[in-house]
Write a protein that holds these residues in place. Structure first.
Motif, PDB file in Angstrom:
ATOM      1  N   ILE A  87      60.563  56.714  58.451  1.00 52.12           N
ATOM      2  CA  ILE A  87      59.595  56.526  57.120  1.00 52.12           C
ATOM      3  C   ILE A  87      59.590  57.759  56.748  1.00 52.12           C
ATOM      4  O   ILE A  87      59.545  58.887  57.105  1.00 52.12           O
TER       5      ILE A  87
ATOM      6  N   ALA B 135      60.162  53.058  53.827  1.00 52.06           N
ATOM      7  CA  ALA B 135      60.750  52.586  55.279  1.00 52.06           C
ATOM      8  C   ALA B 135      62.230  52.301  55.473  1.00 52.06           C
ATOM      9  O   ALA B 135      62.485  51.221  54.809  1.00 52.06           O
TER      10      ALA B 135
ATOM     11  N   TYR C 294      49.040  55.999  61.736  1.00 54.26           N
ATOM     12  CA  TYR C 294      48.740  56.684  60.396  1.00 54.26           C
ATOM     13  C   TYR C 294      49.101  58.170  60.534  1.00 54.26           C
ATOM     14  O   TYR C 294      48.957  58.710  61.714  1.00 54.26           O
TER      15      TYR C 294
ATOM     16  N   LEU D  30      48.629  57.905  55.132  1.00 57.56           N
ATOM     17  CA  LEU D  30      49.424  56.708  55.138  1.00 57.56           C
ATOM     18  C   LEU D  30      49.330  55.994  56.479  1.00 57.56           C
ATOM     19  O   LEU D  30      49.368  56.522  57.490  1.00 57.56           O
TER      20      LEU D  30
ATOM     21  N   THR E 242      59.717  48.836  60.348  1.00 59.17           N
ATOM     22  CA  THR E 242      58.441  48.726  59.547  1.00 59.17           C
ATOM     23  C   THR E 242      58.150  47.631  58.730  1.00 59.17           C
ATOM     24  O   THR E 242      58.921  47.388  57.892  1.00 59.17           O
TER      25      THR E 242
ATOM     26  N   LEU F 197      53.748  49.580  54.533  1.00 60.81           N
ATOM     27  CA  LEU F 197      53.196  51.012  54.240  1.00 60.81           C
ATOM     28  C   LEU F 197      52.220  50.748  53.353  1.00 60.81           C
ATOM     29  O   LEU F 197      52.420  50.167  52.312  1.00 60.81           O
TER      30      LEU F 197
ATOM     31  N   ALA G 209      56.224  56.710  49.433  1.00 62.94           N
ATOM     32  CA  ALA G 209      56.681  56.376  50.900  1.00 62.94           C
ATOM     33  C   ALA G 209      57.457  55.224  50.898  1.00 62.94           C
ATOM     34  O   ALA G 209      57.217  54.208  50.364  1.00 62.94           O
TER      35      ALA G 209
ATOM     36  N   SER H  45      51.062  52.483  58.679  1.00 64.74           N
ATOM     37  CA  SER H  45      52.408  51.679  58.652  1.00 64.74           C
ATOM     38  C   SER H  45      52.061  50.504  59.942  1.00 64.74           C
ATOM     39  O   SER H  45      51.334  50.664  60.706  1.00 64.74           O
TER      40      SER H  45
END
Length: 360
Positions: free
Chosen positions: A342, A320, A49, A38, A26, A29, A318, A40
């Motif tokens: 995530i 990753a 998302y 959210l 990832t 974010l 959030a 990515s």
């Protein structure tokens, strides 16, 4: 820097978002500015998302937050790794930038995974942002170009030739901060005519990895590959601490005579003005720059943390878990196998609110 004291530690049970086993590392974010959605970007050429909701623990403590997350869709259109994303101000569009030299737009209201190209560069596009004051998309590439796009036109409405390649970028209000190769940092004003406001050398000794503008737009934080972060004000204000730098992602070895250094991979500001750093050591730190205190440190997650972001409300964080390419292609174990996750952490006020300055 001296004097960052520590407070809370440990790692609660954070929520892991449902995602495909084939998802690769990832790279970014970002939360929608108007909802708990959210998005990515990934090295597997996709943007994804989720809708994420959290029910805080019951009053009195001892319980866990209750989560509900739904994967919505993944985009189609990029033909190479996607390096960055951002939302439009109304949350309807996601803009993405990638190694295929394209800037693309995904209309979340269209119910289609297809994206539309809104711009391009002559080399991979490292960063993308949305300038709310101008309703323009801005992209920075390894072609040393900064370009501004009106989605209704195939040609840039403005561009700047930069001294070096773009390594990181952040847009907040009327300020655009760009970290370049060669440890250069350029600040642009987006109020009125877009213009370069200042150019400076990074206060850190080694290559810049990430940059983030303060919520009040009075300065920025920059992180480097040497496990250090710097706090820099545009203008010194009465009663405000001077610019400083501090160690944040290093592990002491041999009775603190040696250090294992990890890159600072991302910096995210909470709307309180406090901020997070995440790094190659798999650690999340929350900091208060004004009181110079570390508010929280989480236990290592067992993998590098490549990027992180607070939601607009400030109660979700959030991050990753992914390979961060610090050891080159030789350290890459491939996608799949559950390596890339995530996670979302519930952020109560006591973890992230500012603290009183410690008396000396």
């Amino acid at each position: 820097m001296s004097g960052f004291g520590s407070s809370m530690s440990g790692r609660p049970v954070d929520h892991v978002l449902p995602s495909p086993d084939t998802m690769d590392s990832t790279s970014s974010l970002n939360w929608s500015p108007v909802s708990n959605t959210l998005c990515s970007s990934s090295w597997d050429s996709h943007v994804r998302y989720w809708d994420v909701q959290v029910q805080p623990p019951a009053m009195g403590g001892g319980g866990q937050a209750q989560w509900h997350s739904v994967p919505k869709a993944e985009s189609q259109g990029h033909t190479g790794p996607v390096l960055d994303t951002c939302y439009s101000a109304d949350g309807r569009f996601i803009f993405s930038a990638g190694t295929d030299k394209q800037v693309r737009m995904w209309d979340l209201g269209s119910n289609s995974p297809n994206t539309t190209q809104v711009g391009s560069h002559d080399a991979p596009v490292r960063s993308v942002g949305f300038c709310q004051e101008k309703s323009l998309v801005v992209s920075g590439g390894w072609d040393k170009q900064l370009r501004f796009w009106d989605c209704r036109s195939p040609n840039p409405v403005g561009s700047f030739q930069l001294e070096e390649r773009v390594y990181a970028m952040d847009v907040r209000g009327g300020v655009l901060a760009v970290a370049l190769a060669g440890k250069k940092i350029v600040i642009f004003s987006l109020s009125g005519n877009i213009q370069q406001q200042m150019s400076m050398d990074s206060p850190l000794k080694y290559q810049s990895r990430c940059i983030s503008v303060f919520p009040d737009q009075s300065g920025f934080a920059v992180g480097s590959i040497e496990g250090r972060c710097a706090i820099q004000y545009f203008q010194q204000k009465p009663g405000v601490a001077e610019n400083f730098a501090f160690r944040c992602h290093r592990q002491d070895l041999n009775n603190k005579t040696e250090s294992l250094v990890h890159s600072v991979n991302d910096i995210s500001f909470h709307n309180y003005g406090t901020f997070s750093t995440v790094g190659g050591d798999g650690v999340v730190n929350f900091w208060d720059k004004d009181s110079k205190q570390r508010l929280k440190v989480m236990d290592p997650v067992g993998e590098a943390i490549t990027c992180a972001n607070f939601n607009a409300q400030g109660n979700m964080f959030a991050y990753a878990k992914s390979y961060d390419w610090s050891k080159g292609s030789g350290g890459y174990g491939g996608a799949g196998g559950g390596r890339n996750k995530i996670c979302v952490h519930y952020t109560p006020e006591e973890e992230i609110k500012q603290r009183a300055k410690k008396k000396r």
